[in-house]
Design a protein around this motif. Structure first.
Motif, PDB file in Angstrom:
ATOM      1  N   ARG A  43      37.671  27.875   5.218  1.00  0.00           N
ATOM      2  CA  ARG A  43      37.303  28.109   3.816  1.00  0.00           C
ATOM      3  C   ARG A  43      35.809  27.873   3.606  1.00  0.00           C
ATOM      4  N   LEU A  44      35.278  26.833   4.260  1.00  0.00           N
ATOM      5  CA  LEU A  44      33.855  26.542   4.128  1.00  0.00           C
ATOM      6  C   LEU A  44      33.003  27.644   4.757  1.00  0.00           C
ATOM      7  N   ALA A  46      33.556  30.701   4.815  1.00  0.00           N
ATOM      8  CA  ALA A  46      33.535  31.845   3.898  1.00  0.00           C
ATOM      9  C   ALA A  46      32.820  31.520   2.581  1.00  0.00           C
ATOM     10  N   ASN A  47      32.558  30.216   2.336  1.00  0.00           N
ATOM     11  CA  ASN A  47      31.979  29.792   1.051  1.00  0.00           C
ATOM     12  C   ASN A  47      30.983  28.663   1.271  1.00  0.00           C
ATOM     13  N   ASP A  48      30.041  28.869   2.140  1.00  0.00           N
ATOM     14  CA  ASP A  48      29.105  27.805   2.519  1.00  0.00           C
ATOM     15  C   ASP A  48      28.318  27.294   1.319  1.00  0.00           C
ATOM     16  N   ILE A  50      29.255  24.878  -0.983  1.00  0.00           N
ATOM     17  CA  ILE A  50      30.027  24.636  -2.202  1.00  0.00           C
ATOM     18  C   ILE A  50      30.304  23.143  -2.356  1.00  0.00           C
ATOM     19  N   THR A  54      35.357  22.237  -5.270  1.00  0.00           N
ATOM     20  CA  THR A  54      35.650  23.661  -5.092  1.00  0.00           C
ATOM     21  C   THR A  54      36.326  23.904  -3.747  1.00  0.00           C
ATOM     22  N   LEU A  55      35.829  23.230  -2.723  1.00  0.00           N
ATOM     23  CA  LEU A  55      36.431  23.375  -1.396  1.00  0.00           C
ATOM     24  C   LEU A  55      37.884  22.905  -1.402  1.00  0.00           C
ATOM     25  N   LEU A  58      39.921  25.658  -2.948  1.00  0.00           N
ATOM     26  CA  LEU A  58      40.065  26.807  -2.052  1.00  0.00           C
ATOM     27  C   LEU A  58      41.006  26.515  -0.882  1.00  0.00           C
ATOM     28  N   HIS A  94      28.039  22.101   3.710  1.00  0.00           N
ATOM     29  CA  HIS A  94      27.523  23.229   4.490  1.00  0.00           C
ATOM     30  C   HIS A  94      28.137  23.208   5.887  1.00  0.00           C
TER      31      HIS A  94
END
Length: 146
Positions: A43-44, A46-48, A50, A54-55, A58, A94
């Protein structure tokens, strides 16, 4: 003998989830990751950058669980935490270069495990029905708890 929904659906679902997690645990061992750690790392990736909150959303995990997982991933140098300049009470998470490399190596490996082992021999049309039913069950439960 009639089986109840609790047995035919509830028990089978629970049993399947435990088996999949156990199976993935064995296969992820060589990468020094657990299925929970993999979920967060994926998940991280794909969404660095955050927030932890939020993580957690997700990854569909509670905050204390994500905190524990992030601490482990940080010790393995797969992620880093940086102060959030917009909210000094929180961190932004990150993925590191090492984390990206692990994620890129693991993604096709995990897909192969699912495709050629866990889902082997199950026709695509049945998998589509299965996914639709799971979505409907989850929607029913969301509708009842919102």
């Amino acid at each position: 003998m009639n089986t109840t929904f609790d047995e035919s659906i509830g028990l089978n679902t629970s049993h399947t989830i435990r088996n999949v997690i156990r199976y993935l645990t064995v296969h992820l061992k060589e990468f020094d990751l657990t299925p929970e750690q993999w979920t967060v790392l994926k998940r991280l990736a794909a969404n660095d950058g955050i927030s932890q909150k939020t993580l957690a959303e997700l990854a569909d995990k509670d905050q204390p669980t994500v905190t524990r997982i992030l601490d482990i991933l940080e010790r393995k140098n797969l992620i880093s935490k940086k102060k959030n300049v917009d909210d000094r009470r929180s961190f932004l998470i990150h993925i590191t270069e090492k984390g990206k490399n692990v994620q890129q190596e693991l993604t096709p490996f995990i897909e192969d495990v699912f495709e050629n082992q866990i889902l082997k021999g199950i026709p695509e049309e049945k998998l589509e029905v299965y996914k639709e039913v799971l979505q409907l069950i989850n929607q029913n439960m969301r509708d009842r708890t919102d």
